[in-house]
Write an enzyme that holds these catalytic residues in place. Structure first.
Site, PDB file in Angstrom:
ATOM      1  N   THR B  34      -4.232 -50.109  39.085  1.00 12.82           N
ATOM      2  CA  THR B  34      -5.311 -49.131  39.047  1.00 12.82           C
ATOM      3  C   THR B  34      -4.855 -47.962  39.903  1.00 12.82           C
ATOM      4  O   THR B  34      -4.602 -48.131  41.098  1.00 12.82           O
ATOM      5  CB  THR B  34      -6.606 -49.741  39.613  1.00 12.82           C
ATOM      6  N   LYS B 154      -0.377 -58.103  41.749  1.00 11.54           N
ATOM      7  CA  LYS B 154      -1.694 -57.820  41.180  1.00 11.54           C
ATOM      8  C   LYS B 154      -1.764 -58.393  39.769  1.00 11.54           C
ATOM      9  O   LYS B 154      -1.648 -57.685  38.764  1.00 11.54           O
ATOM     10  CB  LYS B 154      -1.942 -56.302  41.177  1.00 11.54           C
ATOM     11  N   GLU B 187      -8.191 -60.238  53.346  1.00  6.16           N
ATOM     12  CA  GLU B 187      -8.396 -58.945  52.686  1.00  6.16           C
ATOM     13  C   GLU B 187      -9.850 -58.805  52.272  1.00  6.16           C
ATOM     14  O   GLU B 187     -10.625 -59.758  52.361  1.00  6.16           O
ATOM     15  CB  GLU B 187      -7.493 -58.827  51.446  1.00  6.16           C
TER      16      GLU B 187
END
Lengths: 285, 285
Positions: B34, B154, B187
């Site tokens: 992204t 990712k 995270e």
């Protein structure tokens, strides 16, 4: 290579395409069930519905009972379609259920509109020697994620199985054995495992990782009736190697003995034949 | 709710649909990036390409360099499209890359034909107070899977992030903090975290779990130039609560201070302002 699907539905629409905004694609945000059809029936349907309900609950997709009812409805539509083709009396139905589209990034909508994706496949043509002589089981290097919150259920996050089964390409083994990061033997890439120790059946417990297969649950529930003790517990690699017999099982192929694993050869244990006969008599497997 | 995409491509075809046989849907078998567009540029593009290459390698999708080149090509096509709309000088590009369809169940084809799915979105309208006053960070109950073999990259297996971010629905917190099963702070659900301790920057190491964000890597690489020491290490929940300052960061919004976490209030640390100014000057964030 798996044959392409005979019927493909997205909800009630006959189509082979889905919106790219679907959360199943974006995040693996959903569940699936793969069900064997024999003589126009799905012998393990109640087990699939039960496991699916647990998945609906774990992923907070909505009311487990009513969503399992919807799953059953699509299975019955698929069954009718399989029936129309005489050669599909034996078939495999796959239903993927996703959280639909929408939400804010990862964050799901509180009232998702689920998508049901139904596919009907021909039953694969497995070699009969898989049943009589057994298969080779390879120890995979890729280890299963540790995730108790998602263990047992059949969700769409399957990179562990993809990466482990890619290791089979070189050896040509039929199945691979996956360990967790503590070194416990957990399952095959597409099956659960069964050990015979002193005429007792053992299968790894799946509280920390793994998929609770419907055939595994059927055998746990019916072991006594078949005449065996059955125990779920932690299983080490050493235990696997020293077992009197070893087998893999799932709801598509039933039960295959293991003839070789990690350099060790196993005789086909007579319990395997007993279970296979039971599955044939009771479930037409 | 995220606005619908302005442009959607599957490979070079303008379409919003993908085959249900795609392995991205079936198994989450793929990666995504992204990317933020500012003034017609993607400031962190080299970081995205680097992280993406590591993902291609981890998932064994093929040649990392040539597949990263293909990703870059789709980003440039998306950029051109965003340019055509004046109001999209600020935009977000999302590219999903899947292992295509085919293979035998989980087992991937040795020569997959990847699918590139490109989407262009408007840049979201974040409240300016997120930058100046900071956000609320909620401690999530759902914990991250332990999976060193997939950490940092990712990939499309994002149920952990989905389930953790669903917990934010009730509180309305902007972000949630995820722990691993050892109790380490790892995270946010959509961001990495940054602690200030004695004027030194700390971010959790991501060797066992988590996504190595591109903004996180940019700040690690440029900390010295901005004038700070930066360390990756294990971070406990207690350390988080006793930090002099706390912030979350990602490549879409940049850096937001945390004003509140788990019942503790934090002052906006002056380092946050210094980093925000740097990002504005160097990357137009």
């Amino acid at each position: 290579v798996k044959k392409s699907a005979h019927l493909t539905l997205v909800n009630d629409l006959e189509t082979s395409a889905i919106e790219i905004s679907d959360r199943g694609l974006a995040y693996g945000d959903g569940l699936f069930e793969t069900l064997r059809v024999v003589d126009g029936k799905v012998p393990l349907l109640p087990y699939h519905l039960k496991r699916f309900s647990l998945g609906v609950k774990a992923l907070k997709l909505g009311n487990p009972l009513s969503i399992a009812d919807q799953l059953e409805r699509y299975v019955r539509i698929a069954l009718k379609d399989a029936f129309k083709h005489a050669h599909l009396k034996s078939a495999v139905i796959k239903v993927i259920v996703t959280r639909g589209h929408g939400g804010r990034g990862y964050r799901p909508s509180p009232e998702p509109e689920l998508n049901f994706i139904t596919q009907v496949y021909e039953y694969p043509d497995f070699p009969s020697s898989n049943y009589s002589e057994g298969i080779s089981l390879q120890l995979c290097q890729h280890r299963l994620s540790h995730q108790p919150a998602l263990s047992g259920i059949k969700h769409l996050n399957r990179l562990d199985q993809v990466l482990a089964s890619a290791e089979l390409e070189a050896s040509g083994s039929e199945e691979g054995l996956m360990l967790d990061y503590q070194g416990n033997a957990i399952e095959g890439t597409k099956s659960n495992i069964l050990l015979v120790e002193n005429n007792k059946l053992i299968t790894p417990n799946l509280e920390q990782a793994g998929v609770a297969g419907t055939m595994r649950q059927y055998l746990i529930d019916n072991a006594e009736a078949i005449g065996f003790e059955f125990e779920e517990k932690n299983v080490s690699l050493e235990q696997l190697k020293s077992a009197d017999g070893l087998a893999v099982m799932n709801s598509v192929f039933g039960l295959w003995p293991v003839k070789e694993f990690a350099g060790k050869r196993y005789a086909v244990h007579k319990i395997c034949g007993t279970i296979q006969s039971h599955l044939k008599a009771q479930l037409s497997y």
